[in-house]
Design an enzyme around this catalytic site. Sequence first.
Site, PDB file in Angstrom:
ATOM      1  N   LYS A 121      -6.359 -10.632   0.813  1.00  0.00           N
ATOM      2  CA  LYS A 121      -6.544  -9.580  -0.199  1.00  0.00           C
ATOM      3  C   LYS A 121      -5.408  -9.641  -1.219  1.00  0.00           C
ATOM      4  O   LYS A 121      -5.623  -9.512  -2.422  1.00  0.00           O
ATOM      5  CB  LYS A 121      -6.582  -8.201   0.483  1.00  0.00           C
ATOM      6  CG  LYS A 121      -7.849  -7.980   1.284  1.00  0.00           C
ATOM      7  CD  LYS A 121      -7.769  -6.771   2.198  1.00  0.00           C
ATOM      8  CE  LYS A 121      -9.036  -6.665   3.054  1.00  0.00           C
ATOM      9  NZ  LYS A 121      -8.963  -5.609   4.079  1.00  0.00           N
TER      10      LYS A 121
ATOM     11  N   GLN B 141      -4.488  -0.888   6.527  1.00  0.00           N
ATOM     12  CA  GLN B 141      -5.335  -1.886   7.184  1.00  0.00           C
ATOM     13  C   GLN B 141      -5.583  -1.485   8.634  1.00  0.00           C
ATOM     14  O   GLN B 141      -4.651  -1.301   9.414  1.00  0.00           O
ATOM     15  CB  GLN B 141      -4.646  -3.269   7.105  1.00  0.00           C
ATOM     16  CG  GLN B 141      -5.411  -4.409   7.767  1.00  0.00           C
ATOM     17  CD  GLN B 141      -6.667  -4.825   7.004  1.00  0.00           C
ATOM     18  OE1 GLN B 141      -6.694  -4.879   5.780  1.00  0.00           O
ATOM     19  NE2 GLN B 141      -7.726  -5.118   7.739  1.00  0.00           N
TER      20      GLN B 141
ATOM     21  N   ASP C 133      -9.649   2.006  -0.372  1.00  0.00           N
ATOM     22  CA  ASP C 133     -10.514   1.422   0.656  1.00  0.00           C
ATOM     23  C   ASP C 133     -11.621   2.411   1.050  1.00  0.00           C
ATOM     24  O   ASP C 133     -12.518   2.069   1.812  1.00  0.00           O
ATOM     25  CB  ASP C 133      -9.663   1.047   1.884  1.00  0.00           C
ATOM     26  CG  ASP C 133     -10.280  -0.091   2.687  1.00  0.00           C
ATOM     27  OD1 ASP C 133     -11.077  -0.855   2.113  1.00  0.00           O
ATOM     28  OD2 ASP C 133      -9.972  -0.218   3.887  1.00  0.00           O
TER      29      ASP C 133
END
Length: 274
Positions: A43, A87, A110
């Site tokens: 990413k 994450q 996200d």
Amino acid sequence: MSQAVRAELKIRVDALRARGVIPRLDVLVAIQDPSSIAYVNMKRKWAEAIGIEGESFEISDATSQDELLERILKLNADKRVHGVLIQHPLPKHLDEPEALMTLGAAKDVDGITPQSLGRLVSDLPGFRCATPLGITKIIDHYEIPVEGKRAVVIGRSVILGKPMALMLLQKNATVTIAHSRTQNLQDLCRDADILVAAVGRPEMIKGNWIKPGAVVIDAGYNKVEGRKGDVGDVHFEGAAEVASWITPVPGGVGPMTVASLLSNAVEAAEATLA
Ligand code: NAP
């Protein structure tokens, strides 16, 4: 398709930079989890390629909950930071839901905090979860008819199955969510015009589970011992014989997930100019 999205994002990032805004996406990642590190590195690489900067903060077995929350609060308050990615998964000793609840919705690029998910349920604008958002972009790009169609989503995780089902519902599909206790799963799948696999079991869905002409979207991304690369939840060769459209693994949903995360990050940076 993901390349086209990234090219379009690069133009928007250049425009932001020309106006003195450097888009920034910071990441919190469990340093002891090799898969998380690999995903974050990918990413980060794609972000840098289009001009998005950012810092990664390592979360380890020694990080306390207070330190984690303090870091998130600092990122919430830092005007230079436009997006924050927590994450999944964080180390087990940490309270991940509390961490997500602490992250401000304006920086949740996200789309996985309770606030963002609540906005999705309420049909309110907000950042959508990157993986299901990437899948809806694929559906839109290929002009896959959704309205009135029967969609089956296998998997009910908070980051994938549930938001995917809601996004298909918003597109007026008739949606069924299947999970590990679902009975007659194969029959259910054979009824689906659109089948989204979000299970985490390599090649579980076989060609003979699929209705001829169905659209098959494979979000699975699994490591299999003795096999090189990653394997989807769908047996690709079997399914490709009957499906009208199918996403491959790798090279399907994965790149669109990253593209959607970056798209949200650019949007967050643009919002500072509004
Ligand atoms: P997860 O949290 O483990 O959820 C898996 C879901 O599948 C659960 O709802 C589970 O049901 C269901 N399930 C498990 N075994 C089943 C079975 N035999 N029959 C029917 N349903 C079953 O996984 P996730 O995070 O959603 O991820 C799913 C897959 O997507 C994984 O392969 C993951 O690597 C991949 N993924 C890919 C991306 C990407 O960017 N491409 C992003 C995220 C995830 P229960 O709820 O009943 O346990």
